[in-house]
Write a protein that holds these residues in place. Structure first.
Motif, short mmCIF file in Angstrom:
data_model
loop_
_atom_site.label_atom_id
_atom_site.label_comp_id
_atom_site.label_asym_id
_atom_site.label_seq_id
_atom_site.Cartn_x
_atom_site.Cartn_y
_atom_site.Cartn_z
N GLY A 52 0.78 -1.23 0.00
CA GLY A 52 0.00 0.00 0.00
C GLY A 52 0.81 1.28 0.00
O GLY A 52 1.99 1.31 0.35
N ASP A 53 0.14 2.35 -0.44
CA ASP A 53 0.72 3.70 -0.52
C ASP A 53 2.01 3.71 -1.35
O ASP A 53 3.00 4.34 -0.97
N LEU A 54 1.96 3.05 -2.49
CA LEU A 54 3.07 3.18 -3.44
C LEU A 54 3.17 4.64 -3.87
O LEU A 54 4.27 5.18 -4.05
N GLY A 84 -3.32 1.87 -0.84
CA GLY A 84 -3.48 2.16 0.58
C GLY A 84 -4.39 3.34 0.81
O GLY A 84 -5.16 3.75 -0.07
N ASN A 85 -4.31 3.93 1.97
CA ASN A 85 -5.21 5.04 2.30
C ASN A 85 -4.81 6.35 1.61
O ASN A 85 -5.64 7.23 1.41
N HIS A 86 -3.56 6.50 1.19
CA HIS A 86 -3.15 7.71 0.48
C HIS A 86 -3.49 7.62 -1.01
O HIS A 86 -3.94 8.60 -1.60
N ASP A 87 -3.24 6.47 -1.63
CA ASP A 87 -3.52 6.33 -3.06
C ASP A 87 -4.76 5.47 -3.30
O ASP A 87 -4.83 4.71 -4.26
N TYR A 88 -5.73 5.61 -2.39
CA TYR A 88 -6.94 4.77 -2.45
C TYR A 88 -7.65 4.92 -3.79
O TYR A 88 -7.56 5.94 -4.47
N LEU A 89 -8.39 3.88 -4.15
CA LEU A 89 -9.04 3.82 -5.46
C LEU A 89 -10.32 4.67 -5.50
O LEU A 89 -11.00 4.84 -4.48
#
Length: 352
Positions: A52-54, A84-89
């Motif tokens: 997550g959060d790549l 993840g929560n930063h780059d969530y879909l």
């Protein structure tokens, strides 16, 4: 089976924005991820696990193309990727329309799913965020379908707003390894079985200590996992013990020596800590002009001579206040109340 485990790369972030080195730090994060891919070229792991959060935010098309090119350099490695929560879909996320390389396996749903790899006898479970926050302990209820396989769970969370979970419970459900992300300080939660990868590079001045990726081997009986630091940036918190005799020249000399003696990849938060005369002032802006000094924080207390203050301010509000506080039990609360009250009555600022 050999694997690399990495998380919280935060491609696209610009740490220390406004500082002369901010653009370099942003590029360093891309270069560090490329370094992980280079390690995979050399070591040829079976899997690259990205928890997550790549990306630091919704990725742009051009950013996804850059990452996909890097993935194309390791066709022998299967890449397991989640948002993840930063780059969530989102419905229109470029994540969803990206034509990934054949070796990329991307969790598209917020419901738990899994990919099976018969050749390695491995099943990898996970999900992607479709919201900034998920408060339910989703991971705790996932049970692998076939316990004879090596079962791995990709996890992104660990606090109340981002999928709280219990590593011991997940392992009891039948998983052999938890590849976790989200918390930027990495470490083994359960030795050899559950690892919080930490961020690949520090993204904030409070992300102190070493950062990097994890390299491991696993079978049904044994796991061997080791941390590999990536030394493009390391934030350090350094304290200078201030006294009543400390001068601005002294502080500048300390900062210059510190920067000269320490490696160039280290960046510093400086803390000035101690007791000083209440009318003492330090030129912290001058210290913050030094290269690789992120900021300077004063944590100073006034060094009052209460006996002299009582004498000089006898029969005034200030003198009476000191006498009243000294009659009370001298615990931490009383001492702080005395300091804060005298400070307020004299009109000085307390730095914390």
């Amino acid at each position: 089976m050999k694997f690399i485990h990495v998380s919280d790369v935060h491609l696209g972030i610009k740490p220390d924005e406004g500082k002369p080195w901010s653009e370099k730090r942003a590029q360093d994060i891309w270069d560090s991820f490329a370094e992980v891919i280079g390690a995979a070229v050399e070591l040829k792991p079976d899997f690259l696990l990205i928890s997550g959060d790549l990306f630091h935010a919704q990725p742009l098309k051009k950013e996804l193309r850059e990452v996909n090119y890097l993935f194309s350099r390791i066709p022998q490695t299967k890449i397991i990727l989640m948002a993840g929560n930063h780059d969530y879909l989102r419905t229109k996320s470029y994540y969803l329309t990206m034509e990934w390389e054949e070796n990329v396996y991307f969790f598209r749903q917020e419901e738990p799913g899994h990919f099976d790899f018969e050749e390695e006898n491995v099943s990898i479970y996970g999900l992607s965020y479709w919201h900034r926050e998920i408060g339910e302990p989703v991971y705790d209820s996932i049970i692998p379908e076939d316990r004879s396989k090596i079962n791995i769970l990709l996890v992104h969370g660990g606090d109340l707003q981002h999928i709280p979970y219990h590593p011991k419970h997940i392992l009891e459900n039948g998983f052999d390894y938890i590849a976790a992300g989200h918390i930027h300080k990495g470490g083994q939660q359960i030795p050899g079985r559950a690892v919080m990868a930490g961020s690949l590079e520090p993204t904030d001045k409070n992300d102190v200590g070493s950062h990097g990726y994890w390299l491991g081997t696993i079978d049904k009986e044994h796991t061997d996992i080791h941390f590999h630091p990536v030394k493009k940036c390391e934030y350090c918190h350094e304290v200078y013990p201030v006294t009543g005799k400390t001068t601005n020249f002294e502080l500048c000399e300390w900062a210059k020596t510190l920067l000269a003696e320490r490696p160039g990849y280290q960046y510093f938060r400086l803390f000035l800590r101690g007791k000083v005369s209440p009318d003492t002032g330090f030129d912290t802006a001058k210290l913050e002009e030094f290269d690789r000094v992120v900021d300077v924080t004063e944590q100073l207390s006034p060094d009052y001579d209460y006996e002299k203050l009582k004498e000089n301010y006898k029969d005034t509000l200030l003198g009476n206040y000191i006498e009243e506080m000294e009659r009370r039990p001298q615990d931490v609360v009383t001492k702080k109340a005395l300091e804060y009250g005298v400070n307020a009555l004299l009109g000085y600022k307390i730095c914390r």
